[in-house]
Scaffold this motif. Structure first.
Motif, mmCIF file in Angstrom:
data_model
loop_
_atom_site.group_PDB
_atom_site.id
_atom_site.type_symbol
_atom_site.label_atom_id
_atom_site.label_comp_id
_atom_site.label_asym_id
_atom_site.label_seq_id
_atom_site.Cartn_x
_atom_site.Cartn_y
_atom_site.Cartn_z
ATOM 1 N N ILE A 95 0.833 -1.206 0.000
ATOM 2 C CA ILE A 95 0.000 0.000 0.000
ATOM 3 C C ILE A 95 0.864 1.251 0.000
ATOM 4 O O ILE A 95 0.640 2.184 -0.772
ATOM 5 C CB ILE A 95 -0.952 -0.006 1.215
ATOM 6 C CG1 ILE A 95 -2.021 -1.085 1.032
ATOM 7 C CG2 ILE A 95 -1.585 1.361 1.426
ATOM 8 C CD1 ILE A 95 -2.831 -1.355 2.284
ATOM 9 N N THR A 96 1.868 1.291 0.861
ATOM 10 C CA THR A 96 2.692 2.501 0.976
ATOM 11 C C THR A 96 3.588 2.692 -0.255
ATOM 12 O O THR A 96 3.764 3.820 -0.711
ATOM 13 C CB THR A 96 3.538 2.485 2.255
ATOM 14 O OG1 THR A 96 4.330 1.296 2.279
ATOM 15 C CG2 THR A 96 2.654 2.544 3.488
ATOM 16 N N GLN A 97 4.137 1.605 -0.793
ATOM 17 C CA GLN A 97 5.028 1.710 -1.950
ATOM 18 C C GLN A 97 4.263 2.017 -3.236
ATOM 19 O O GLN A 97 4.680 2.867 -4.026
ATOM 20 C CB GLN A 97 5.833 0.432 -2.122
ATOM 21 C CG GLN A 97 6.858 0.231 -1.058
ATOM 22 C CD GLN A 97 7.491 -1.163 -1.102
ATOM 23 O OE1 GLN A 97 7.296 -1.917 -2.057
ATOM 24 N NE2 GLN A 97 8.234 -1.511 -0.054
ATOM 25 N N ASP A 98 3.160 1.329 -3.472
ATOM 26 C CA ASP A 98 2.455 1.461 -4.739
ATOM 27 C C ASP A 98 1.492 2.641 -4.788
ATOM 28 O O ASP A 98 1.230 3.184 -5.866
ATOM 29 C CB ASP A 98 1.675 0.182 -5.061
ATOM 30 C CG ASP A 98 2.592 -0.995 -5.357
ATOM 31 O OD1 ASP A 98 3.826 -0.810 -5.421
ATOM 32 O OD2 ASP A 98 2.066 -2.115 -5.548
ATOM 33 N N PHE A 99 0.969 3.057 -3.636
ATOM 34 C CA PHE A 99 -0.095 4.056 -3.658
ATOM 35 C C PHE A 99 0.196 5.273 -2.787
ATOM 36 O O PHE A 99 -0.589 6.225 -2.776
ATOM 37 C CB PHE A 99 -1.438 3.426 -3.241
ATOM 38 C CG PHE A 99 -1.813 2.280 -4.131
ATOM 39 C CD1 PHE A 99 -2.312 2.501 -5.410
ATOM 40 C CD2 PHE A 99 -1.643 0.963 -3.713
ATOM 41 C CE1 PHE A 99 -2.644 1.460 -6.241
ATOM 42 C CE2 PHE A 99 -1.969 -0.100 -4.539
ATOM 43 C CZ PHE A 99 -2.468 0.161 -5.814
ATOM 44 N N GLY A 100 1.291 5.250 -2.058
ATOM 45 C CA GLY A 100 1.683 6.414 -1.276
ATOM 46 C C GLY A 100 0.764 6.724 -0.092
ATOM 47 O O GLY A 100 0.787 7.824 0.442
ATOM 48 N N ALA A 101 -0.069 5.771 0.298
ATOM 49 C CA ALA A 101 -0.958 5.982 1.432
ATOM 50 C C ALA A 101 -0.204 5.732 2.734
ATOM 51 O O ALA A 101 0.786 4.992 2.762
ATOM 52 C CB ALA A 101 -2.168 5.044 1.357
ATOM 53 N N GLN A 102 -0.677 6.362 3.787
ATOM 54 C CA GLN A 102 -0.120 6.111 5.106
ATOM 55 C C GLN A 102 -1.023 5.121 5.820
ATOM 56 O O GLN A 102 -2.246 5.226 5.737
ATOM 57 C CB GLN A 102 -0.035 7.384 5.933
ATOM 58 C CG GLN A 102 0.994 8.369 5.458
ATOM 59 C CD GLN A 102 1.072 9.574 6.388
ATOM 60 O OE1 GLN A 102 0.416 9.645 7.415
ATOM 61 N NE2 GLN A 102 1.901 10.533 6.004
ATOM 62 N N VAL A 103 -0.421 4.173 6.499
ATOM 63 C CA VAL A 103 -1.184 3.215 7.286
ATOM 64 C C VAL A 103 -0.881 3.496 8.745
ATOM 65 O O VAL A 103 0.280 3.448 9.160
ATOM 66 C CB VAL A 103 -0.821 1.751 6.915
ATOM 67 C CG1 VAL A 103 -1.586 0.788 7.775
ATOM 68 C CG2 VAL A 103 -1.072 1.511 5.427
ATOM 69 N N GLN A 104 -1.907 3.826 9.513
ATOM 70 C CA GLN A 104 -1.738 4.132 10.935
ATOM 71 C C GLN A 104 -2.686 3.241 11.717
ATOM 72 O O GLN A 104 -3.815 3.619 12.013
ATOM 73 C CB GLN A 104 -2.020 5.610 11.198
ATOM 74 C CG GLN A 104 -1.087 6.539 10.474
ATOM 75 C CD GLN A 104 -1.446 7.998 10.680
ATOM 76 O OE1 GLN A 104 -2.502 8.339 11.188
ATOM 77 N NE2 GLN A 104 -0.515 8.869 10.272
ATOM 78 N N LEU A 105 -2.220 2.060 12.036
ATOM 79 C CA LEU A 105 -3.041 1.107 12.791
ATOM 80 C C LEU A 105 -2.891 1.356 14.288
ATOM 81 O O LEU A 105 -1.830 1.751 14.749
ATOM 82 C CB LEU A 105 -2.611 -0.327 12.452
ATOM 83 C CG LEU A 105 -2.739 -0.745 10.990
ATOM 84 C CD1 LEU A 105 -2.195 -2.161 10.794
ATOM 85 C CD2 LEU A 105 -4.173 -0.653 10.525
ATOM 86 N N PRO A 106 -3.946 1.110 15.052
ATOM 87 C CA PRO A 106 -3.853 1.297 16.519
ATOM 88 C C PRO A 106 -2.923 0.292 17.159
ATOM 89 O O PRO A 106 -2.617 -0.732 16.688
ATOM 90 C CB PRO A 106 -5.286 1.091 17.013
ATOM 91 C CG PRO A 106 -6.019 0.413 15.914
ATOM 92 C CD PRO A 106 -5.240 0.645 14.653
#
Length: 183
Positions: A172-183
């Protein structure tokens, strides 16, 4: 296999309807959902006419709204069976809108509905084989087989990932530049 054959042209159905203000969305254009409802109706009529059976919608391949439809325009939907399987039929639908004051016609949408024929008990029913009578019908048939292969490839690509959360986050982060912020 059924040994009954029918021409694609025997399935042809045309539906025309004047677009009313009650069919519009908040921007004053004809609501896409209303258009999809009309498309589903003509796909049912076309598949049922061809198969002689009650039909249900199995899937809709890609719906692109090419041009907006205005209130007061005459919308014409043209449908024809372009591919058959055992109990399935692919119905090609073309949507055009005509300005009734100027006579100008615009292509608004094309789509493909897969319909399944059902018997009286609700089981899948065999449909007649298809006779292709023109180069255009042959090309539509071949393009449909290509779309079906693409759909199968897409389904294989979309299988559930194996549960490796870090692998999913990295993708997700490499291909789409989204940030993942899981609790």
């Amino acid at each position: 296999m059924s040994d009954i054959y029918k021409k694609s042209s025997s399935s042809r159905v045309t539906l025309s309807q004047l677009m009313l203000p009650s069919h519009s969305n908040f921007s004053g254009k004809i609501h896409g959902g209303y258009l999809l409802s009309l498309m589903d109706q003509i796909a049912f009529a076309c598949g049922s006419k061809y198969s002689g059976k009650y039909c249900v919608t199995a899937s809709v391949d890609r719906v692109d709204f090419l041009n907006p439809i205005e209130v007061g325009e005459l919308v014409t939907l043209k449908a024809m069976v372009i591919f058959v399987g055992n109990s399935s039929m692919v119905v090609g639908i073309r949507v055009e809108a005509q300005n009734i004051q100027t006579g100008k016609v615009k292509h608004c949408n094309s789509s493909y509905f897969t319909m399944i024929a059902k018997d009286e008990q609700g089981n899948n029913a065999r449909v007649p084989r298809l006779i292709l009578n023109s180069k255009e019908e042959v090309l539509r048939f071949v393009k449909t087989t290509q779309r079906l292969k693409l759909r199968q490839s897409y389904a294989e690509l979309c299988t559930d990932f194996d549960g490796d959360m870090q692998q999913a986050i990295d993708k997700i982060t490499q291909d789409f530049g989204a940030q993942v912020q899981l609790p």
